[in-house]
Design an enzyme around this catalytic site. Sequence first.
Site, PDB file in Angstrom:
ATOM      1  N   GLU A  93       0.874  -1.178   0.000  1.00  0.00           N
ATOM      2  CA  GLU A  93       0.000   0.000   0.000  1.00  0.00           C
ATOM      3  C   GLU A  93       0.911   1.227   0.000  1.00  0.00           C
ATOM      4  O   GLU A  93       1.479   1.596   1.026  1.00  0.00           O
ATOM      5  CB  GLU A  93      -0.906   0.017   1.231  1.00  0.00           C
ATOM      6  CG  GLU A  93      -1.790   1.253   1.307  1.00  0.00           C
ATOM      7  CD  GLU A  93      -2.484   1.424   2.650  1.00  0.00           C
ATOM      8  OE1 GLU A  93      -2.719   2.585   3.044  1.00  0.00           O
ATOM      9  OE2 GLU A  93      -2.789   0.399   3.295  1.00  0.00           O
ATOM     10  N   ARG A  96       1.327  10.115   0.801  1.00  0.00           N
ATOM     11  CA  ARG A  96       1.834  11.063   1.792  1.00  0.00           C
ATOM     12  C   ARG A  96       3.089  11.760   1.286  1.00  0.00           C
ATOM     13  O   ARG A  96       3.586  12.684   1.928  1.00  0.00           O
ATOM     14  CB  ARG A  96       2.139  10.342   3.111  1.00  0.00           C
ATOM     15  CG  ARG A  96       0.912   9.751   3.790  1.00  0.00           C
ATOM     16  CD  ARG A  96       1.271   9.148   5.122  1.00  0.00           C
ATOM     17  NE  ARG A  96       0.116   8.529   5.768  1.00  0.00           N
ATOM     18  CZ  ARG A  96       0.117   8.017   6.987  1.00  0.00           C
ATOM     19  NH1 ARG A  96       1.223   8.059   7.708  1.00  0.00           N
ATOM     20  NH2 ARG A  96      -0.966   7.462   7.506  1.00  0.00           N
ATOM     21  N   THR A 144      -3.856   6.486   1.530  1.00  0.00           N
ATOM     22  CA  THR A 144      -4.054   7.918   1.784  1.00  0.00           C
ATOM     23  C   THR A 144      -4.619   8.605   0.541  1.00  0.00           C
ATOM     24  O   THR A 144      -4.153   9.678   0.133  1.00  0.00           O
ATOM     25  CB  THR A 144      -2.736   8.603   2.245  1.00  0.00           C
ATOM     26  OG1 THR A 144      -2.036   7.740   3.144  1.00  0.00           O
ATOM     27  CG2 THR A 144      -3.036   9.903   2.994  1.00  0.00           C
ATOM     28  N   LYS A 161     -11.134  -0.572   6.465  1.00  0.00           N
ATOM     29  CA  LYS A 161      -9.944  -0.302   7.270  1.00  0.00           C
ATOM     30  C   LYS A 161     -10.379   0.259   8.626  1.00  0.00           C
ATOM     31  O   LYS A 161     -11.221   1.163   8.678  1.00  0.00           O
ATOM     32  CB  LYS A 161      -9.074   0.715   6.531  1.00  0.00           C
ATOM     33  CG  LYS A 161      -7.862   1.222   7.295  1.00  0.00           C
ATOM     34  CD  LYS A 161      -7.110   2.244   6.436  1.00  0.00           C
ATOM     35  CE  LYS A 161      -5.908   2.810   7.155  1.00  0.00           C
ATOM     36  NZ  LYS A 161      -5.130   3.729   6.297  1.00  0.00           N
TER      37      LYS A 161
END
Length: 212
Positions: free
Chosen positions: A41, A45, A69, A129
Amino acid sequence: MKTIELQIKELGLVPVIAIDDAKHAVGLGKALLEGGLPVAEVTFRTAAAEETIRLMAGAFPDMLVGAGTVLSVEKAGRARAAGAKFMVTPGFDGDVVDYCIKHGVPIYPGVATPTDINQALKKGLETLKFFPAEELGGVKMLKAMSAPYSMIKFIPTGGIDANNLKSYLELPQVLACGGSWMVKKTLISEGKFDQIAALVKEARQVVLQTRK
């Protein structure tokens, strides 16, 4: 053909990666594969995320390279164009979820409350999640919150490491765990891929021993 959810379940782990320089993408991918964990993943960021996904997905077509993200539809589009096979968001964003559903990309939005779970169910999602896991109360909170939602599987992420991984994996409602302790930014930036591979192998052993 196995679904992405089934593959993630079998692996038991999703390494959460923040990478500053895409030049390390292929080396990191090789380390993950060597450690027995063909999944990544790559989080948006950093500015290198999109190119890292493109390079990793191109070099390792059978690897589950996803984007994390994903905070906007624009980023979802960039991730999809780069070759992301799944997407993860820290919170529930209906627009991003709708985009992923429309384009057939598995999406695992972050949830922290029963209200979040209800919103996900309305969209037909059943793998979510749980974030930030430890800060929200960890295993105890996940047990309590998931009780009314037997149809939901969770990928707890946030504060999970080698010390508490087993306690999460023992929960039947946990599909897999997300974590960054195996792929710390400093290890990546310093090119310590042998160390990353060793940490991944150790984590995979915990999965295999817990889910015999």
